[in-house]
Design an enzyme around this catalytic site. Structure first.
Site, PDB file in Angstrom:
ATOM      1  N   GLU A  90      16.723   6.675   8.932  1.00  0.00           N
ATOM      2  CA  GLU A  90      17.224   7.296   7.712  1.00  0.00           C
ATOM      3  C   GLU A  90      16.905   8.787   7.656  1.00  0.00           C
ATOM      4  OE1 GLU A  90      15.513   4.900   4.639  1.00  0.00           O
ATOM      5  OE2 GLU A  90      17.131   3.435   4.762  1.00  0.00           O
ATOM      6  N   CYS A 103      15.622  16.181   5.216  1.00  0.00           N
ATOM      7  CA  CYS A 103      14.362  15.511   5.531  1.00  0.00           C
ATOM      8  C   CYS A 103      14.607  14.643   6.769  1.00  0.00           C
ATOM      9  CB  CYS A 103      13.971  14.669   4.308  1.00  0.00           C
ATOM     10  SG  CYS A 103      12.517  13.689   4.565  1.00  0.00           S
ATOM     11  N   CYS A 110       6.622   3.601  11.975  1.00  0.00           N
ATOM     12  CA  CYS A 110       5.470   4.505  12.103  1.00  0.00           C
ATOM     13  C   CYS A 110       4.241   3.684  12.474  1.00  0.00           C
ATOM     14  CB  CYS A 110       5.218   5.246  10.802  1.00  0.00           C
ATOM     15  SG  CYS A 110       3.888   6.465  10.934  1.00  0.00           S
ATOM     16  N   CYS A 114      -0.078   3.623   6.903  1.00  0.00           N
ATOM     17  CA  CYS A 114      -0.654   3.981   5.596  1.00  0.00           C
ATOM     18  C   CYS A 114      -0.314   2.883   4.579  1.00  0.00           C
ATOM     19  CB  CYS A 114      -0.126   5.333   5.133  1.00  0.00           C
ATOM     20  SG  CYS A 114      -0.492   6.631   6.308  1.00  0.00           S
ATOM     21  N   CYS A 117       2.750   3.233   1.991  1.00  0.00           N
ATOM     22  CA  CYS A 117       4.013   3.765   2.511  1.00  0.00           C
ATOM     23  C   CYS A 117       4.904   2.644   3.022  1.00  0.00           C
ATOM     24  CB  CYS A 117       3.714   4.757   3.636  1.00  0.00           C
ATOM     25  SG  CYS A 117       5.181   5.277   4.526  1.00  0.00           S
ATOM     26  N   CYS A 336      10.099  10.032  -0.853  1.00  0.00           N
ATOM     27  CA  CYS A 336       9.038   9.933   0.155  1.00  0.00           C
ATOM     28  C   CYS A 336       8.423   8.551   0.170  1.00  0.00           C
ATOM     29  CB  CYS A 336       7.929  10.908  -0.169  1.00  0.00           C
ATOM     30  SG  CYS A 336       8.470  12.583  -0.162  1.00  0.00           S
TER      31      CYS A 336
HETATM   32  N1  SAH Z   1       4.330  10.808   8.280  1.00  0.00           N
HETATM   33  C1  SAH Z   1       4.221  12.045   7.683  1.00  0.00           C
HETATM   34  C2  SAH Z   1       5.492  12.519   7.028  1.00  0.00           C
HETATM   35  C3  SAH Z   1       6.342  11.513   6.272  1.00  0.00           C
HETATM   36  S1  SAH Z   1       5.904  10.975   4.703  1.00  0.00           S
HETATM   37  C4  SAH Z   1       3.089  12.075   6.690  1.00  0.00           C
HETATM   38  O1  SAH Z   1       2.565  11.028   6.377  1.00  0.00           O
HETATM   39  O2  SAH Z   1       2.704  13.157   6.273  1.00  0.00           O
HETATM   40  C5  SAH Z   1       6.105  12.330   3.574  1.00  0.00           C
HETATM   41  C6  SAH Z   1       5.087  12.303   2.429  1.00  0.00           C
HETATM   42  O3  SAH Z   1       5.311  11.178   1.569  1.00  0.00           O
HETATM   43  C7  SAH Z   1       3.657  12.149   2.915  1.00  0.00           C
HETATM   44  O4  SAH Z   1       2.808  13.018   2.239  1.00  0.00           O
HETATM   45  C8  SAH Z   1       3.342  10.707   2.579  1.00  0.00           C
HETATM   46  O5  SAH Z   1       1.979  10.483   2.469  1.00  0.00           O
HETATM   47  C9  SAH Z   1       4.074  10.543   1.285  1.00  0.00           C
HETATM   48  N2  SAH Z   1       4.309   9.145   0.909  1.00  0.00           N
HETATM   49  C10 SAH Z   1       4.485   8.081   1.704  1.00  0.00           C
HETATM   50  N3  SAH Z   1       4.686   6.975   0.975  1.00  0.00           N
HETATM   51  C11 SAH Z   1       4.660   7.350  -0.314  1.00  0.00           C
HETATM   52  C12 SAH Z   1       4.838   6.663  -1.553  1.00  0.00           C
HETATM   53  N4  SAH Z   1       5.097   5.365  -1.589  1.00  0.00           N
HETATM   54  N5  SAH Z   1       4.748   7.383  -2.672  1.00  0.00           N
HETATM   55  C13 SAH Z   1       4.531   8.718  -2.660  1.00  0.00           C
HETATM   56  N6  SAH Z   1       4.376   9.415  -1.530  1.00  0.00           N
HETATM   57  C14 SAH Z   1       4.425   8.737  -0.370  1.00  0.00           C
HETATM   58 FE1  SF4 Z   2       3.578   7.038   8.719  1.00  0.00          FE
HETATM   59 FE2  SF4 Z   2       4.137   6.599   6.175  1.00  0.00          FE
HETATM   60 FE3  SF4 Z   2       1.654   7.211   6.875  1.00  0.00          FE
HETATM   61 FE4  SF4 Z   2       3.571   9.097   6.992  1.00  0.00          FE
HETATM   62  S1  SF4 Z   2       2.815   8.075   5.155  1.00  0.00           S
HETATM   63  S2  SF4 Z   2       2.019   8.630   8.553  1.00  0.00           S
HETATM   64  S3  SF4 Z   2       5.339   7.812   7.592  1.00  0.00           S
HETATM   65  S4  SF4 Z   2       2.781   5.368   7.505  1.00  0.00           S
END
Ligand code: SAH
Ligand code: SF4
Length: 341
Positions: A90, A103, A110, A114, A117, A336
């Site tokens: 996406e 974006c 990934c 996290c 996420c 995000c």
């Molecule tokens: N993997 C990278 C970039 C992609 S995510 C990273 O983790 O930085 C882009 C941003 O969205 C990151 O700061 C991530 O922590 C945040 N993010 C991921 N899941 C989220 C959620 N459910 N709610 C709010 N922010 C989230």
């Molecule tokens: Fe991966 Fe999501 Fe963590 Fe970004 S926030 S590093 S996309 S698992």
């Protein structure tokens, strides 16, 4: 399968040309046609021999295919792109007043896992190739070029889609080199932001990316909380992360963006704000609060607007420059952390 065309850096394209008996000097013309405008108009050109034309046609210049587009009420567009191995990824086009931002995803899924996420819950399928990363950009811009008022301007880029960009460092670097190549797309490095969860082996090489902006997903300045959100951070405590960040050379007026995902009653207290301020105060920073974006089955809650504002005020009072990320596209799961294929 035909040899790669899209995604070859200038030097690699020159190599391919010489290897196949053509003058290297054609690389400039080829780059112009392939990258100067988002819409590819074909190779026909009086300056190219039929032999060169047929060589170029044999190479693979295909971009990922648009399988679906979803438009949200705020005009954010989410693309579902199909890849050659039938996986999909996406990409989101976010409209801003002057210029759009794309974006981009760097991986299918990934590996960082996290806890908050949606992408992280699916694990890593594979990393994207340079061709797929650059192809997402061109395809999204091409779409915008025809359909949006601001579309003629080359959009800015944030690597905030699916995947941990620094965990796919070589392809990320090649993509950035290609996108900023003055003979092709010619974006400035300052138009590009790479966001990382703090993957240290990649962060150590950050300067190789030529001055792009860095966004760090910090989320909490309290070690245990950060570890709970980002399991891989147990390998790289906040102290070693900051040590690495402090070594990065910044340009004039350039700051590091610290992303703070805010979850209710987890990291939105005064104590959390104080810890953040101690960590960031004497560093070039901009804190960006991202209210938690819920997805089906997600374990956290999004604080209400009042609580988010209060947290921001607290940070500002402690001397931290802070913005709140306006959640765009959340009614189509394009915000995000909501991307999952
Ligand atoms: N993997 C990278 C970039 C992609 S995510 C990273 O983790 O930085 C882009 C941003 O969205 C990151 O700061 C991530 O922590 C945040 N993010 C991921 N899941 C989220 C959620 N459910 N709610 C709010 N922010 C989230
Ligand atoms: Fe991966 Fe999501 Fe963590 Fe970004 S926030 S590093 S996309 S698992």
């Amino acid at each position: 399968m035909s040899d790669q065309g899209l995604g070859l850096t200038y030097n690699k394209l020159e190599e391919q040309l010489s290897k196949n008996g053509f003058s290297k000097s054609f690389a400039e013309l080829i780059f112009k046609k392939a990258y100067r405008r988002p819409t590819f108009k074909g190779w026909e050109d009086g300056r190219m021999s039929p032999k060169l034309l047929s060589f170029l046609e044999q190479l693979d210049w295909k971009r990922p295919t648009i399988l679906q587009t979803h438009q949200s009420s705020d005009d954010t567009i989410k693309f579902l792109f199909g890849l050659k191995d039938h996986r999909s990824v996406e990409t989101v086009l976010i409209p801003f007043y002057r210029k759009d931002t794309v974006c981009l995803s760097s991986q299918v899924g990934c590996a960082m896992g996290c806890r908050f996420c949606h992408t992280g819950t699916q694990g890593l399928s594979r990393s994207l190739t340079t061709s797929e990363i650059v192809g997402q950009y061109l395809a999204a811009w091409d779409w915008a070029y025809h359909k949006r008022m601001n579309g003629t301007k080359a959009p800015n880029i944030v690597f905030m889609g699916q995947g941990e960009p620094l965990h796919n460092f070589d392809q990320l670097k090649e993509s950035i080199d290609l996108i900023t190549d003055p003979r092709g797309l010619d974006l400035s490095h300052r138009m590009i932001t790479v966001s990382t969860a703090g993957y240290l082996p990649g962060l150590k090489r950050f300067s190789e990316l030529g001055g792009v902006n860095l966004a760090i997903s910090l989320h909490s300045a309290i070690e245990e909380k950060r570890r709970e959100l980002i399991p891989i951070s147990k390998n790289w405590p906040i102290e070693s992360l900051m040590k690495e960040i402090d070594q990065i050379k910044l340009g004039r007026k350039q700051v590091i963006l610290y992303e703070i995902m805010l979850a209710e009653d987890f990291n939105d207290s005064k104590e959390d704000a104080l810890a953040l301020s101690k960590l960031l105060k004497n560093r070039p920073h901009m804190a960006n609060l991202i209210p938690f974006n819920p997805y089906p089955g997600s374990p956290w809650k999004r604080p209400n607007d009042q609580k988010i504002e209060a947290f921001k005020s607290q940070l500002v009072e402690f001397g931290i420059r802070t913005t709140i990320r306006k959640t765009k596209g959340d009614n189509i799961m394009a915000a995000c952390g909501q991307l999952k294929t």
